[in-house]
Write a protein that holds these residues in place. Structure first.
Motif, PDB file in Angstrom:
ATOM      1  N   PHE A   1       3.594  -7.618  23.039  1.00 49.40           N
ATOM      2  CA  PHE A   1       4.040  -6.300  23.461  1.00 49.40           C
ATOM      3  C   PHE A   1       5.254  -6.417  24.370  1.00 49.40           C
ATOM      4  O   PHE A   1       5.583  -7.493  24.883  1.00 49.40           O
ATOM      5  N   ASN A   2       5.902  -5.292  24.638  1.00 51.81           N
ATOM      6  CA  ASN A   2       7.145  -5.333  25.403  1.00 51.81           C
ATOM      7  C   ASN A   2       6.938  -5.818  26.841  1.00 51.81           C
ATOM      8  O   ASN A   2       7.851  -6.291  27.485  1.00 51.81           O
ATOM      9  N   ASN A   3       5.716  -5.726  27.370  1.00 52.06           N
ATOM     10  CA  ASN A   3       5.467  -6.196  28.735  1.00 52.06           C
ATOM     11  C   ASN A   3       4.965  -7.633  28.761  1.00 52.06           C
ATOM     12  O   ASN A   3       4.537  -8.132  29.798  1.00 52.06           O
ATOM     13  N   GLY A   4       4.994  -8.314  27.630  1.00 47.45           N
ATOM     14  CA  GLY A   4       4.589  -9.710  27.580  1.00 47.45           C
ATOM     15  C   GLY A   4       3.136  -9.926  27.230  1.00 47.45           C
ATOM     16  O   GLY A   4       2.709 -11.053  26.957  1.00 47.45           O
ATOM     17  N   GLU A   5       2.336  -8.858  27.210  1.00 41.19           N
ATOM     18  CA  GLU A   5       0.936  -9.002  26.840  1.00 41.19           C
ATOM     19  C   GLU A   5       0.825  -9.227  25.331  1.00 41.19           C
ATOM     20  O   GLU A   5       1.687  -8.824  24.564  1.00 41.19           O
ATOM     21  N   THR A   6      -0.229  -9.877  24.931  1.00 39.41           N
ATOM     22  CA  THR A   6      -0.453 -10.143  23.513  1.00 39.41           C
ATOM     23  C   THR A   6      -1.510  -9.215  22.972  1.00 39.41           C
ATOM     24  O   THR A   6      -2.191  -8.496  23.709  1.00 39.41           O
ATOM     25  N   GLU A   7      -1.653  -9.292  21.665  1.00 45.54           N
ATOM     26  CA  GLU A   7      -2.626  -8.429  20.986  1.00 45.54           C
ATOM     27  C   GLU A   7      -4.028  -8.665  21.509  1.00 45.54           C
ATOM     28  O   GLU A   7      -4.841  -7.745  21.576  1.00 45.54           O
ATOM     29  N   MET A   8      -4.345  -9.907  21.883  1.00 43.43           N
ATOM     30  CA  MET A   8      -5.687 -10.198  22.374  1.00 43.43           C
ATOM     31  C   MET A   8      -5.923  -9.570  23.746  1.00 43.43           C
ATOM     32  O   MET A   8      -7.052  -9.350  24.148  1.00 43.43           O
ATOM     33  N   ASP A   9      -4.811  -9.334  24.482  1.00 43.92           N
ATOM     34  CA  ASP A   9      -4.969  -8.771  25.824  1.00 43.92           C
ATOM     35  C   ASP A   9      -5.261  -7.277  25.781  1.00 43.92           C
ATOM     36  O   ASP A   9      -6.088  -6.783  26.536  1.00 43.92           O
ATOM     37  N   ARG A  10      -4.542  -6.561  24.941  1.00 37.79           N
ATOM     38  CA  ARG A  10      -4.730  -5.107  24.935  1.00 37.79           C
ATOM     39  C   ARG A  10      -4.163  -4.485  23.665  1.00 37.79           C
ATOM     40  O   ARG A  10      -3.287  -5.049  23.014  1.00 37.79           O
ATOM     41  N   LEU A  11      -4.654  -3.327  23.331  1.00 37.53           N
ATOM     42  CA  LEU A  11      -4.124  -2.491  22.270  1.00 37.53           C
ATOM     43  C   LEU A  11      -3.779  -1.148  22.898  1.00 37.53           C
ATOM     44  O   LEU A  11      -4.394  -0.738  23.890  1.00 37.53           O
ATOM     45  N   PRO A  12      -2.790  -0.423  22.326  1.00 38.22           N
ATOM     46  CA  PRO A  12      -2.436   0.874  22.935  1.00 38.22           C
ATOM     47  C   PRO A  12      -3.599   1.856  22.851  1.00 38.22           C
ATOM     48  O   PRO A  12      -4.339   1.892  21.859  1.00 38.22           O
ATOM     49  N   SER A  13      -3.744   2.652  23.886  1.00 38.48           N
ATOM     50  CA  SER A  13      -4.834   3.627  23.936  1.00 38.48           C
ATOM     51  C   SER A  13      -4.482   4.857  23.111  1.00 38.48           C
ATOM     52  O   SER A  13      -3.321   5.068  22.730  1.00 38.48           O
ATOM     53  N   TYR A  14      -5.477   5.679  22.894  1.00 41.52           N
ATOM     54  CA  TYR A  14      -5.280   6.945  22.180  1.00 41.52           C
ATOM     55  C   TYR A  14      -4.226   7.793  22.893  1.00 41.52           C
ATOM     56  O   TYR A  14      -3.325   8.350  22.250  1.00 41.52           O
ATOM     57  N   ASP A  15      -4.313   7.887  24.222  1.00 36.12           N
ATOM     58  CA  ASP A  15      -3.359   8.714  24.979  1.00 36.12           C
ATOM     59  C   ASP A  15      -1.940   8.172  24.852  1.00 36.12           C
ATOM     60  O   ASP A  15      -0.973   8.949  24.778  1.00 36.12           O
ATOM     61  N   GLU A  16      -1.798   6.837  24.843  1.00 35.64           N
ATOM     62  CA  GLU A  16      -0.470   6.247  24.697  1.00 35.64           C
ATOM     63  C   GLU A  16       0.129   6.576  23.322  1.00 35.64           C
ATOM     64  O   GLU A  16       1.333   6.844  23.199  1.00 35.64           O
ATOM     65  N   ILE A  17      -0.710   6.515  22.313  1.00 34.23           N
ATOM     66  CA  ILE A  17      -0.227   6.820  20.952  1.00 34.23           C
ATOM     67  C   ILE A  17       0.194   8.287  20.864  1.00 34.23           C
ATOM     68  O   ILE A  17       1.245   8.615  20.305  1.00 34.23           O
ATOM     69  N   VAL A  18      -0.607   9.174  21.447  1.00 37.69           N
ATOM     70  CA  VAL A  18      -0.267  10.595  21.430  1.00 37.69           C
ATOM     71  C   VAL A  18       1.059  10.826  22.144  1.00 37.69           C
ATOM     72  O   VAL A  18       1.936  11.557  21.653  1.00 37.69           O
ATOM     73  N   ALA A  19       1.221  10.172  23.293  1.00 36.80           N
ATOM     74  CA  ALA A  19       2.461  10.336  24.045  1.00 36.80           C
ATOM     75  C   ALA A  19       3.657   9.813  23.268  1.00 36.80           C
ATOM     76  O   ALA A  19       4.743  10.415  23.265  1.00 36.80           O
ATOM     77  N   PHE A  20       3.464   8.687  22.585  1.00 37.13           N
ATOM     78  CA  PHE A  20       4.531   8.110  21.767  1.00 37.13           C
ATOM     79  C   PHE A  20       4.934   9.066  20.639  1.00 37.13           C
ATOM     80  O   PHE A  20       6.116   9.288  20.375  1.00 37.13           O
ATOM     81  N   ILE A  21       3.946   9.646  19.978  1.00 35.64           N
ATOM     82  CA  ILE A  21       4.231  10.561  18.873  1.00 35.64           C
ATOM     83  C   ILE A  21       4.950  11.801  19.376  1.00 35.64           C
ATOM     84  O   ILE A  21       5.948  12.260  18.776  1.00 35.64           O
ATOM     85  N   LYS A  22       4.499  12.347  20.518  1.00 36.25           N
ATOM     86  CA  LYS A  22       5.142  13.549  21.059  1.00 36.25           C
ATOM     87  C   LYS A  22       6.589  13.271  21.438  1.00 36.25           C
ATOM     88  O   LYS A  22       7.482  14.095  21.190  1.00 36.25           O
ATOM     89  N   ALA A  23       6.822  12.091  22.035  1.00 34.98           N
ATOM     90  CA  ALA A  23       8.186  11.742  22.428  1.00 34.98           C
ATOM     91  C   ALA A  23       9.078  11.601  21.192  1.00 34.98           C
ATOM     92  O   ALA A  23      10.247  12.020  21.201  1.00 34.98           O
ATOM     93  N   SER A  24       8.531  11.013  20.134  1.00 33.09           N
ATOM     94  CA  SER A  24       9.293  10.845  18.893  1.00 33.09           C
ATOM     95  C   SER A  24       9.612  12.194  18.277  1.00 33.09           C
ATOM     96  O   SER A  24      10.724  12.417  17.767  1.00 33.09           O
ATOM     97  N   MET A  25       8.651  13.111  18.311  1.00 29.46           N
ATOM     98  CA  MET A  25       8.875  14.450  17.751  1.00 29.46           C
ATOM     99  C   MET A  25       9.923  15.211  18.562  1.00 29.46           C
ATOM    100  O   MET A  25      10.787  15.887  18.000  1.00 29.46           O
ATOM    101  N   GLU A  26       9.846  15.098  19.876  1.00 25.62           N
ATOM    102  CA  GLU A  26      10.817  15.783  20.718  1.00 25.62           C
ATOM    103  C   GLU A  26      12.217  15.248  20.469  1.00 25.62           C
ATOM    104  O   GLU A  26      13.188  16.017  20.399  1.00 25.62           O
ATOM    105  N   SER A  27      12.319  13.934  20.297  1.00 22.31           N
ATOM    106  CA  SER A  27      13.623  13.323  20.048  1.00 22.31           C
ATOM    107  C   SER A  27      14.213  13.800  18.724  1.00 22.31           C
ATOM    108  O   SER A  27      15.434  13.920  18.587  1.00 22.31           O
ATOM    109  N   ALA A  28      13.344  14.087  17.731  1.00 27.16           N
ATOM    110  CA  ALA A  28      13.803  14.536  16.415  1.00 27.16           C
ATOM    111  C   ALA A  28      13.865  16.056  16.304  1.00 27.16           C
ATOM    112  O   ALA A  28      14.077  16.588  15.213  1.00 27.16           O
ATOM    113  N   ASN A  29      13.626  16.752  17.440  1.00 26.83           N
ATOM    114  CA  ASN A  29      13.670  18.217  17.469  1.00 26.83           C
ATOM    115  C   ASN A  29      12.645  18.831  16.520  1.00 26.83           C
ATOM    116  O   ASN A  29      12.918  19.777  15.784  1.00 26.83           O
ATOM    117  N   ILE A  30      11.441  18.274  16.552  1.00 23.03           N
ATOM    118  CA  ILE A  30      10.332  18.801  15.741  1.00 23.03           C
ATOM    119  C   ILE A  30       9.420  19.585  16.664  1.00 23.03           C
ATOM    120  O   ILE A  30       8.873  19.049  17.638  1.00 23.03           O
TER     121      ILE A  30
END
Length: 852
Positions: free
Chosen positions: A569-598
């Motif tokens: 991951f971008n902070n140096g953690e590996t897949e075994m250390d952590r996976l993104p949470s539901y809230d992180e995924i939702v935030a990522f999707i919302k940010a992507s939609m806002e950037s694309a004016n959706i």
């Protein structure tokens, strides 16, 4: 060579000599009866009279006599059947007085069948009549109609006094006696249950008249064992039947018109006379998926409900087989439930599936009731060969769901026939919309036009003899078998960085878009219809939850991985250390939609696939998994002289197409072909009719029709003296079926197919060219280019292995690159490598991009 032709089916109809001895046959005394039976439908009266004269005027002893008489009188028949023996051998029921009345569905064949039966029995020409039909449904309708007519006092009162008899309508459960009209379906004739057929007809065929409704079943091949025996029954010598008349609105064996039709009331004429509905069908249309197609079909249906509010409009969707009908039924019901917010039970009451499967047998009994406004059924899903015999009037949309349900004259005529009847009491002529798919619309247009007798059509066929036949050549194509073997993820050990701190570039798509479809009707009138289409969507929460649930199911897979080569991951953690949470995924999707004016909280499937692609690294499967791969066999031969014909109707050609033909056309084309070419030349401006020097026209095609400017400019390049001198031969491929290539538009999707436009032979090498407009930069063209290059690279390897010298090169060319292409052909270096301007733009735009 048939090449270019007009749709003159009527010229193949056998003519009956109407000059007969009135003392032998007094049909004129039946005029009042015919007026009462047929009202103002003069074509029905003519059909009845023609059949009676043929059978009973003593002019003919069998169909052979009629066929021979017409062979010598009719040039079109002589052109179709080169010799009289050939013509006679092709007759379906030779050596008896047989023949067919071809009458458009919805034009009232049952009145004609009844009229012929009553007149011939009442006049004493035959003692009994056996009416055969292919199904219980049709038998029921005929029985109902005949009982109504024989009980109609005013009709019976018009029978000439000297011919009045008491007739009985019966079936094969009873002994058929004199003055009986027996109505029976062919299955009952061959059923295991006891019928009276044998005892009633053995050795009594000489005074029995057989009338076969929907006789195309008897003439065409069938999987049904009883249908197969239909013709055998009529010709069986133990009965000795002498008289047989068939009736159909689909007088075709596949694509060939029957050769024993002696009366025709065409669909085209029935439309002109306003006896049946007008027909309009898709001319131009595109849709992305079934969800969009369902919406358009529903829009058409609701439009019919608005236009014909006093009725209950019906839509019929036709499939090619039972399994397709079952799948479509489930998918369509689910669509209506989700799109209309109706509950599933209500929707199921509106959709009726009709097939020969035992689970659907009871549904057949519901068909006679579907016109009733109080009946809930609005949609009928049916198998193509089971669409006959429904006396349904309120059909305003017919949907052939796949091309196999609509790919021959017989099937098209049957499918069209289901929507032709005009509802009782309607004073205007409504239309039935045929929602065929545009991807095969061009292929069936010629067939539809021929059935509707629309207009002239110009056909490109392959010249098999003469000077330009030398330009036929051999192509090779890869032949694959699918074999199962482990698939290894080659990129598994690569370390990749997963960063969801930056938004993903999404497509700015509205949930709702406007799309247009072009329809053409039987008078060649174009109608453009706009549709508001809703894209399939899911909410942000649904997408995020699906991602989380998916990688939770695969958590244990990390245990089998090499811990030194994990996802980072971008902070140096590996897949075994952590996976993104539901809230992180939702935030990522919302940010992507806002950037694309959706706006809103819904994502289209195109964007869902892009988001899922972002998380692919987290959801990787184990290092290897079982799967199917293609095993290459020896390349197979494709011969240009076996390429199918391709036709374009006049209306389409005049809208911008260009017709190319050789300066030797008078030597190459038949008289009929020359007449059509002359017609096109007289009607079209000179820029659309191009005569090419035969020495420069190095193609085996009789004529070449170019559809768009890139094609026309490329053909002009190929026929230029300088280029023509450097190439051996070329051919413009067909849109489908000749040489198709698969390409994958996006990972995980089904392969699509395209047919390259041109194949050019230069020595041992073949240039394969797809033409496009300048700046046509699209993911689809990129996918075509990449997959076609892979294909021909593999083909070249296989050609080497089999010691063949032929090599292939593929390019997508636009007019901007034609001069460069010309230069490389002239200097002989084209096959050393060539990239067009569009191909470079495609690589720059899409190469190394995520395929999702």
């Amino acid at each position: 060579m048939e090449g270019i032709r007009k749709f003159d089916i009527k010229n193949l109809v056998l003519s009956i000599d109407k000059n007969y001895n009135r003392a032998v046959l007094d049909i004129d005394s039946w005029q009042d009866y015919l007026d009462c039976l047929c009202s103002e439908r003069e074509y029905q009266k003519t059909a009845i009279k023609t059949a009676v004269i043929y059978l009973m005027s003593a002019k003919y002893s069998s169909i052979n006599d009629l066929a021979e008489e017409n062979y010598y009188l009719n040039e079109d028949i002589r052109t179709t059947y080169k010799t009289l023996p050939h013509f006679l051998r092709s007759l379906q029921m030779p050596n008896i007085l047989s023949g067919v009345l071809d009458m458009a569905t919805g034009s009232g064949k049952s009145f004609v069948i009844f009229g012929i039966a009553q007149i011939l029995m009442s006049m004493g020409f035959v003692k009994r009549v056996l009416v055969l039909c292919p199904s219980l449904t049709i038998e029921t309708e005929l029985n109902k109609k005949f009982l109504e007519l024989i009980s109609k006092a005013d009709l019976q009162s018009y029978i000439p006094e000297k011919f009045k008899k008491s007739l009985r309508i019966t079936n094969a459960n009873n002994t058929i006696s004199a003055n009986d009209i027996c109505i029976e379906n062919i299955h009952a004739v061959y059923s295991n249950t006891e019928t009276s057929i044998d005892q009633s007809f053995i050795n009594s065929g000489s005074d029995t008249l057989i009338l076969s409704d929907e006789v195309h079943h008897a003439y065409n091949t069938s999987k049904d064992s009883d249908i197969k025996k239909w013709k055998e029954f009529v010709l069986n010598p133990k009965y000795g039947f002498k008289y047989h008349i068939g009736f159909t609105g689909t007088a075709y064996c596949g694509d060939d018109y029957f050769n024993d039709v002696f009366y025709r009331y065409s669909l085209r004429q029935a439309i002109t006379d306003k006896v049946v509905k007008r027909v309009n069908y898709v001319d131009e249309e595109t849709h992305e998926n079934d969800y969009e197609k369902f919406q358009k079909i529903l829009h058409n249906h609701n439009k019919s409900k608005t236009l014909y509010s006093g009725l209950k409009p019906l839509s019929i969707i036709v499939t090619s087989d039972i399994n397709s009908a079952k799948i479509l039924y489930e998918d369509f019901v689910d669509f209506l439930v989700s799109f209309t917010n109706d509950n599933k039970e209500n929707v199921k009451n509106k959709v009726l599936i009709v097939t020969s499967h035992k689970d659907h047998k009871a549904n057949v009994q519901k068909l006679p009731l579907v016109d009733d406004k109080n009946n809930p059924i609005e949609w009928i899903i049916s198998v193509s060969m089971l669409t006959e015999g429904w006396d349904v009037q309120n059909v305003f949309q017919v949907v052939p769901w796949e091309d196999r349900a609509f790919n021959s004259k017989l099937l098209i005529a049957q499918v069209l026939g289901r929507g032709l009847r005009i509802p009782k009491g309607m004073n205007t002529q409504p239309s039935v919309r045929v929602f065929n798919h545009s991807s095969w619309s061009k292929n069936i247009r010629k067939i539809v036009d021929e059935i509707l007798e629309n207009e002239a059509s110009i056909t490109s066929s392959i010249i098999q003899s003469g000077t330009r036949a030398q330009y036929n050549f051999l192509l090779y194509k890869l032949n694959f078998d699918k074999v199962e073997q482990p698939k290894f993820n080659e990129n598994y050990d690569e370390v990749e960085t997963f960063d969801i701190s930056q938004p993903l570039a999404l497509i700015t798509q509205d949930e709702r878009v406007l799309k247009s479809i072009s329809y053409i009707d039987t008078s060649n009138k174009i109608e453009n219809v706009d549709y508001q289409i809703f894209k399939e969507t899911k909410t942000i929460t649904e997408v995020a939850a699906a991602i989380v649930n998916q990688y939770k199911r695969r958590e244990k897979e990390a245990n089998i991985r090499n811990l030194n080569n994990e996802l980072v991951f971008n902070n140096g953690e590996t897949e075994m250390d952590r996976l993104p949470s539901y809230d992180e995924i939702v935030a990522f999707i919302k940010a992507s939609m806002e950037s694309a004016n959706i706006k809103g909280d819904k994502l289209t499937y195109a964007n869902i696939e892009k988001i899922n692609g972002k998380f692919t690294g987290l959801l990787r499967k184990k290092r290897s998994s079982a799967g199917f791969v293609n095993k290459v066999n020896a390349p197979e031969e494709i011969k240009t002289n076996q390429m199918a014909k391709s036709s374009d109707r006049y209306t389409a050609v005049k809208n911008g197409m260009v017709v190319y033909y050789s300066s030797d056309y008078k030597k190459e084309l038949s008289q009929e072909e020359l007449e059509i070419l002359e017609f096109f030349s007289n009607e079209l401006p000179g820029k659309q009719m191009k005569e090419i020097n035969v020495y420069n026209f190095k193609t085996p095609s009789s004529v070449v029709v170019a559809n768009k400017e890139p094609e026309t400019k490329f053909i002009e390049l190929l026929t230029r003296t300088s280029i023509a001198g450097r190439i051996d031969a070329w051919i413009k491929s067909r849109d489908t079926g000749f040489y198709s290539l698969k390409y994958i538009l996006k990972r995980g999707s089904r392969p699509k197919e395209f047919n390259p436009d041109f194949f050019i032979k230069i020595g041992d090498n073949i240039a394969v060219i797809e033409t496009k407009a300048d700046n046509d930069v699209s993911k689809e063209n990129y996918s075509k280019m990449v997959d076609a290059r892979k294909y021909f690279s593999l083909l070249n390897e296989e050609m080497k292995k089999t010691n063949k010298n032929v090599r292939y090169a593929f390019n997508i060319l636009t007019p901007k690159s034609y001069p460069d292409f010309e230069g490389k052909i002239l200097d002989g270096t084209y096959f050393n490598g060539f990239n067009s301007e569009l191909e470079i733009k495609l690589l720059e735009a899409f190469n190394n991009k995520n395929d999702n």
